[in-house]
Motif scaffolding. Structure first.
Motif, PDB file in Angstrom:
ATOM      1  N   GLU A   6       0.824  -1.203   0.000  1.00 56.45           N
ATOM      2  CA  GLU A   6       0.000   0.000   0.000  1.00 56.45           C
ATOM      3  C   GLU A   6       0.862   1.259   0.000  1.00 56.45           C
ATOM      4  O   GLU A   6       0.579   2.220  -0.716  1.00 56.45           O
ATOM      5  CB  GLU A   6      -0.925   0.007   1.211  1.00 56.45           C
ATOM      6  CG  GLU A   6      -2.050  -1.007   1.099  1.00 56.45           C
ATOM      7  CD  GLU A   6      -2.929  -1.042   2.339  1.00 56.45           C
ATOM      8  OE1 GLU A   6      -2.807  -0.151   3.204  1.00 56.45           O
ATOM      9  OE2 GLU A   6      -3.744  -1.966   2.429  1.00 56.45           O
ATOM     10  N   ALA A   7       1.923   1.255   0.775  1.00 57.95           N
ATOM     11  CA  ALA A   7       2.823   2.408   0.829  1.00 57.95           C
ATOM     12  C   ALA A   7       3.529   2.613  -0.503  1.00 57.95           C
ATOM     13  O   ALA A   7       3.683   3.753  -0.965  1.00 57.95           O
ATOM     14  CB  ALA A   7       3.841   2.234   1.946  1.00 57.95           C
ATOM     15  N   LEU A   8       3.949   1.530  -1.135  1.00 57.67           N
ATOM     16  CA  LEU A   8       4.617   1.648  -2.435  1.00 57.67           C
ATOM     17  C   LEU A   8       3.665   2.174  -3.502  1.00 57.67           C
ATOM     18  O   LEU A   8       4.038   3.039  -4.304  1.00 57.67           O
ATOM     19  CB  LEU A   8       5.199   0.296  -2.853  1.00 57.67           C
ATOM     20  CG  LEU A   8       6.395  -0.167  -2.031  1.00 57.67           C
ATOM     21  CD1 LEU A   8       6.723  -1.623  -2.354  1.00 57.67           C
ATOM     22  CD2 LEU A   8       7.594   0.726  -2.276  1.00 57.67           C
ATOM     23  N   LEU A   9       2.447   1.676  -3.508  1.00 55.82           N
ATOM     24  CA  LEU A   9       1.465   2.168  -4.480  1.00 55.82           C
ATOM     25  C   LEU A   9       1.125   3.632  -4.213  1.00 55.82           C
ATOM     26  O   LEU A   9       0.970   4.415  -5.161  1.00 55.82           O
ATOM     27  CB  LEU A   9       0.206   1.309  -4.460  1.00 55.82           C
ATOM     28  CG  LEU A   9       0.369  -0.088  -5.051  1.00 55.82           C
ATOM     29  CD1 LEU A   9      -0.922  -0.877  -4.897  1.00 55.82           C
ATOM     30  CD2 LEU A   9       0.778  -0.025  -6.514  1.00 55.82           C
ATOM     31  N   ALA A  10       1.044   4.017  -2.960  1.00 55.50           N
ATOM     32  CA  ALA A  10       0.782   5.417  -2.627  1.00 55.50           C
ATOM     33  C   ALA A  10       1.927   6.303  -3.124  1.00 55.50           C
ATOM     34  O   ALA A  10       1.689   7.410  -3.628  1.00 55.50           O
ATOM     35  CB  ALA A  10       0.604   5.574  -1.126  1.00 55.50           C
ATOM     36  N   ARG A  11       3.160   5.801  -3.005  1.00 55.93           N
ATOM     37  CA  ARG A  11       4.316   6.564  -3.488  1.00 55.93           C
ATOM     38  C   ARG A  11       4.252   6.736  -5.002  1.00 55.93           C
ATOM     39  O   ARG A  11       4.522   7.822  -5.525  1.00 55.93           O
ATOM     40  CB  ARG A  11       5.610   5.859  -3.085  1.00 55.93           C
ATOM     41  CG  ARG A  11       6.839   6.607  -3.488  1.00 55.93           C
ATOM     42  CD  ARG A  11       8.108   5.925  -3.027  1.00 55.93           C
ATOM     43  NE  ARG A  11       9.270   6.620  -3.586  1.00 55.93           N
ATOM     44  CZ  ARG A  11      10.486   6.147  -3.567  1.00 55.93           C
ATOM     45  NH1 ARG A  11      10.744   4.998  -2.970  1.00 55.93           N
ATOM     46  NH2 ARG A  11      11.477   6.821  -4.108  1.00 55.93           N
ATOM     47  N   VAL A  12       3.870   5.673  -5.721  1.00 58.45           N
ATOM     48  CA  VAL A  12       3.744   5.762  -7.178  1.00 58.45           C
ATOM     49  C   VAL A  12       2.656   6.767  -7.552  1.00 58.45           C
ATOM     50  O   VAL A  12       2.867   7.628  -8.415  1.00 58.45           O
ATOM     51  CB  VAL A  12       3.456   4.381  -7.804  1.00 58.45           C
ATOM     52  CG1 VAL A  12       3.072   4.509  -9.273  1.00 58.45           C
ATOM     53  CG2 VAL A  12       4.666   3.465  -7.645  1.00 58.45           C
ATOM     54  N   HIS A  13       1.515   6.686  -6.896  1.00 58.07           N
ATOM     55  CA  HIS A  13       0.419   7.608  -7.204  1.00 58.07           C
ATOM     56  C   HIS A  13       0.802   9.058  -6.901  1.00 58.07           C
ATOM     57  O   HIS A  13       0.489   9.962  -7.690  1.00 58.07           O
ATOM     58  CB  HIS A  13      -0.844   7.215  -6.443  1.00 58.07           C
ATOM     59  CG  HIS A  13      -1.454   5.940  -6.932  1.00 58.07           C
ATOM     60  ND1 HIS A  13      -2.010   5.798  -8.185  1.00 58.07           N
ATOM     61  CD2 HIS A  13      -1.564   4.741  -6.333  1.00 58.07           C
ATOM     62  CE1 HIS A  13      -2.451   4.564  -8.335  1.00 58.07           C
ATOM     63  NE2 HIS A  13      -2.182   3.897  -7.227  1.00 58.07           N
ATOM     64  N   ALA A  14       1.480   9.282  -5.788  1.00 58.52           N
ATOM     65  CA  ALA A  14       1.920  10.634  -5.444  1.00 58.52           C
ATOM     66  C   ALA A  14       2.933  11.159  -6.458  1.00 58.52           C
ATOM     67  O   ALA A  14       2.875  12.331  -6.855  1.00 58.52           O
ATOM     68  CB  ALA A  14       2.519  10.644  -4.042  1.00 58.52           C
ATOM     69  N   ALA A  15       3.831  10.297  -6.889  1.00 61.61           N
ATOM     70  CA  ALA A  15       4.828  10.709  -7.874  1.00 61.61           C
ATOM     71  C   ALA A  15       4.167  11.061  -9.205  1.00 61.61           C
ATOM     72  O   ALA A  15       4.561  12.020  -9.867  1.00 61.61           O
ATOM     73  CB  ALA A  15       5.870   9.609  -8.070  1.00 61.61           C
TER      74      ALA A  15
END
Length: 60
Positions: A6-15
């Motif tokens: 979830e944290a990795l996907l959130a980082r991708v979405h934020a980027a």
């Protein structure tokens, strides 16, 4: 989905959002920084087995 995924996907979405904002603002430096962050986020997420479509700046 676990917390790491979830944290990795959130980082991708934020980027992606940061890249879209930088492109909209027409700031070449911020675009370059955001592209690097997105590349890093995608690479790390893929190493952890996450699959998703990589989009361009027009889809944020």
């Amino acid at each position: 989905m676990n917390e790491v995924a979830e944290a990795l996907l959130a980082r991708v979405h934020a980027a992606r959002a940061d890249l879209a904002a930088a492109a909209s603002a027409g700031d070449p430096y911020e675009v370059a920084v955001a592209e690097d962050e997105l590349d890093d986020a995608v690479r790390i997420a893929q190493r952890h087995g996450l699959k998703f479509k990589v989009t361009g700046t027009d889809e944020g």
